[in-house]
Design an enzyme around this catalytic site. Structure first.
Site, PDB file in Angstrom:
ATOM      1  N   LYS A   1       0.838  -1.209   0.000  1.00 44.10           N
ATOM      2  CA  LYS A   1       0.000   0.000   0.000  1.00 44.10           C
ATOM      3  C   LYS A   1       0.869   1.255   0.000  1.00 44.10           C
ATOM      4  CE  LYS A   1      -4.410  -1.677   0.901  1.00 44.10           C
ATOM      5  NZ  LYS A   1      -4.953  -2.510   1.973  1.00 44.10           N
TER       6      LYS A   1
ATOM      7  N   LYS B   1      -5.013 -10.748  -7.898  1.00 44.60           N
ATOM      8  CA  LYS B   1      -6.168 -11.019  -7.043  1.00 44.60           C
ATOM      9  C   LYS B   1      -7.375 -10.239  -7.550  1.00 44.60           C
ATOM     10  CE  LYS B   1      -7.104  -8.800  -3.046  1.00 44.60           C
ATOM     11  NZ  LYS B   1      -7.360  -8.405  -1.670  1.00 44.60           N
TER      12      LYS B   1
ATOM     13  N   LYS C   1     -11.855  -4.934  -6.421  1.00 43.81           N
ATOM     14  CA  LYS C   1     -12.552  -3.795  -6.992  1.00 43.81           C
ATOM     15  C   LYS C   1     -11.563  -2.688  -7.371  1.00 43.81           C
ATOM     16  CE  LYS C   1     -16.493  -0.893  -6.107  1.00 43.81           C
ATOM     17  NZ  LYS C   1     -17.820  -0.892  -5.532  1.00 43.81           N
TER      18      LYS C   1
HETATM   19  P1  ADP Z   1     -11.208  -6.008  -1.622  1.00 44.60           P
HETATM   20  O1  ADP Z   1      -9.940  -6.833  -1.662  1.00 44.60           O
HETATM   21  O2  ADP Z   1     -12.046  -6.156  -2.841  1.00 44.60           O
HETATM   22  O3  ADP Z   1     -10.926  -4.578  -1.275  1.00 44.60           O
HETATM   23  P2  ADP Z   1     -11.746  -6.684   1.137  1.00 44.60           P
HETATM   24  O4  ADP Z   1     -10.287  -6.461   1.309  1.00 44.60           O
HETATM   25  O5  ADP Z   1     -12.702  -5.841   1.893  1.00 44.60           O
HETATM   26  O6  ADP Z   1     -12.086  -6.581  -0.412  1.00 44.60           O
HETATM   27  O7  ADP Z   1     -12.039  -8.213   1.420  1.00 44.60           O
HETATM   28  C1  ADP Z   1     -13.186  -8.770   2.061  1.00 44.60           C
HETATM   29  C2  ADP Z   1     -12.986 -10.263   2.248  1.00 44.60           C
HETATM   30  O8  ADP Z   1     -12.944 -10.910   0.974  1.00 44.60           O
HETATM   31  C3  ADP Z   1     -11.641 -10.628   2.931  1.00 44.60           C
HETATM   32  O9  ADP Z   1     -11.832 -11.765   3.760  1.00 44.60           O
HETATM   33  C4  ADP Z   1     -10.754 -10.976   1.780  1.00 44.60           C
HETATM   34  O10 ADP Z   1      -9.707 -11.864   2.162  1.00 44.60           O
HETATM   35  C5  ADP Z   1     -11.729 -11.629   0.828  1.00 44.60           C
HETATM   36  N1  ADP Z   1     -11.271 -11.453  -0.558  1.00 44.60           N
HETATM   37  C6  ADP Z   1     -11.173 -10.282  -1.219  1.00 44.60           C
HETATM   38  N2  ADP Z   1     -10.733 -10.482  -2.480  1.00 44.60           N
HETATM   39  C7  ADP Z   1     -10.543 -11.817  -2.605  1.00 44.60           C
HETATM   40  C8  ADP Z   1     -10.091 -12.649  -3.675  1.00 44.60           C
HETATM   41  N3  ADP Z   1      -9.752 -12.146  -4.853  1.00 44.60           N
HETATM   42  N4  ADP Z   1     -10.020 -13.997  -3.457  1.00 44.60           N
HETATM   43  C9  ADP Z   1     -10.364 -14.520  -2.250  1.00 44.60           C
HETATM   44  N5  ADP Z   1     -10.798 -13.790  -1.211  1.00 44.60           N
HETATM   45  C10 ADP Z   1     -10.889 -12.455  -1.365  1.00 44.60           C
END
Ligand code: ADP
Length: 324
Positions: free
Chosen positions: A112, A192, A195
């Site tokens: 980050k 990964k 969004k």
């Molecule tokens: P983002 O990565 O889209 O910003 P978050 O970090 O809020 O979303 O993640 C919410 C949950 O979804 C967490 O438990 C995260 O580990 C899981 N998660 C997010 N993206 C993925 C992914 N591509 N594959 C598996 N799990 C994911």
């Protein structure tokens, strides 16, 4: 006694397949055997966003997705992090037992800091401490998350061990709980699904949008012509297909290897499957969205239900730390 589940997600708005397959599926499943608490971590969102006007709308959309996916507010608690402010006090107290060196080596912090050099704020370094406070304020022992969260969970365990060894056994060491697909790649087939990378497929997208996203997926880069044999083992279309229809994916993989099926056909089949699978979810979501006040009610009730535990844990922590 039942175990306790806690998990949180930043209010990023509508949830995507990565969130669903990596985390939300388990949020729903674990309700059968655990006391579950699911939290919209809005304070965490402030570590990376500079434009905060979308937070309230994002919370609404995200909670609708959770409810439509099957999180049942009669059984589980859903609430917004900032509505139970004890977590901030616990965060400050935990920060006194967390060596800075532990935080500086966290891979997501380094990443980050690289992505937003203009905004390497104090909260960004403390992210895993706040996440630890989120979990242990409720003495949760099980944390359903995607694979990307494992370093944070490991750190949470270290902080708990340190706290317990200095002040006496207070918290259980929280364990991560993964799905069978803990890391979903995005439509680029490389990174990964997220969004922020705009490589995601939203659960609540309509059929045409879903199809358009799936048709844009990157497949085996070595397969340039329809007659070239493909390598399903490195293709994200194959991986996603497998998660929704394993036997059909085996057959498609066999055909792909001998150029018996083209990438376009394979993607069209995946889009069809996804749309069929998500149809009931989308219907439920539309019904829930039509109930005014529902999300606010669920979140208000959730905050009310957890605040007693939060106050009690904080009192215990202060006592242990000599503040009471
Ligand atoms: P983002 O990565 O889209 O910003 P978050 O970090 O809020 O979303 O993640 C919410 C949950 O979804 C967490 O438990 C995260 O580990 C899981 N998660 C997010 N993206 C993925 C992914 N591509 N594959 C598996 N799990 C994911």
């Amino acid at each position: 006694m039942k175990g306790r589940v806690f998990s949180g997600a930043r209010p990023t708005g509508r949830q995507h397949l990565g969130n669903y397959l990596g985390a939300i599926q388990n949020y729903v499943k674990l309700q059968a055997d655990y006391d579950c608490i699911y939290c919209v971590v809005d304070i965490h969102a402030l570590t990376t966003i500079e434009e905060t006007g979308s937070i309230q709308g994002n919370i609404h959309e995200m909670v609708l997705d959770w409810l439509a996916a099957g999180i049942d507010p009669q059984r589980s608690i859903i609430f917004v992090q900032s509505q139970v402010p004890q977590v901030l006090e616990l965060h400050a107290l935990l920060s006194m037992v967390t060596p800075l060196s532990w935080l500086l080596r966290v891979p997501t912090f380094k990443e980050k800091a690289r992505l937003q050099p203009q905004n390497v704020n104090y909260g960004l370094v403390g992210y895993p401490v706040l996440m630890t406070a989120d979990i242990i304020l409720y003495k949760a022992d099980t944390v359903p998350v995607g694979e990307d969260q494992l370093p944070h969970l490991e750190l949470a365990r270290e902080i708990v061990r340190r706290f317990n060894s200095i002040f006496g056994p207070t918290f259980p060491e929280p364990k991560a709980y993964l799905t069978e697909a803990p890391l979903i790649l995005g439509t680029d087939g490389q990174q990964k699904m997220s969004k922020s990378l705009n490589n995601h497929i939203e659960l609540a997208a309509n059929e045409a949008e879903t199809r358009q996203r799936v048709m844009s997926m990157v497949t085996d880069p070595q397969r340039r012509y329809r007659t070239d044999p493909g390598r399903p083992e490195i293709c994200n279309v194959d991986h996603l297909h497998r998660l929704f229809a394993a036997p059909a994916a085996d057959e498609a993989a066999r055909l792909c290897r001998v150029a018996g099926i083209g990438c376009v056909e394979h993607k069209a089949e995946l889009a069809r499957l996804l749309n069929a699978h998500l149809e009931p979810f989308r219907q439920r979501r539309a019904e829930l969205a039509a109930r005014p006040g529902l999300v606010k009610e669920v979140l208000g009730e959730g905050a009310r239900r957890v605040s007693g535990v939060a106050q009690e844990t904080l009192r215990e922590v202060k006592e242990r730390m000599g503040l009471l």
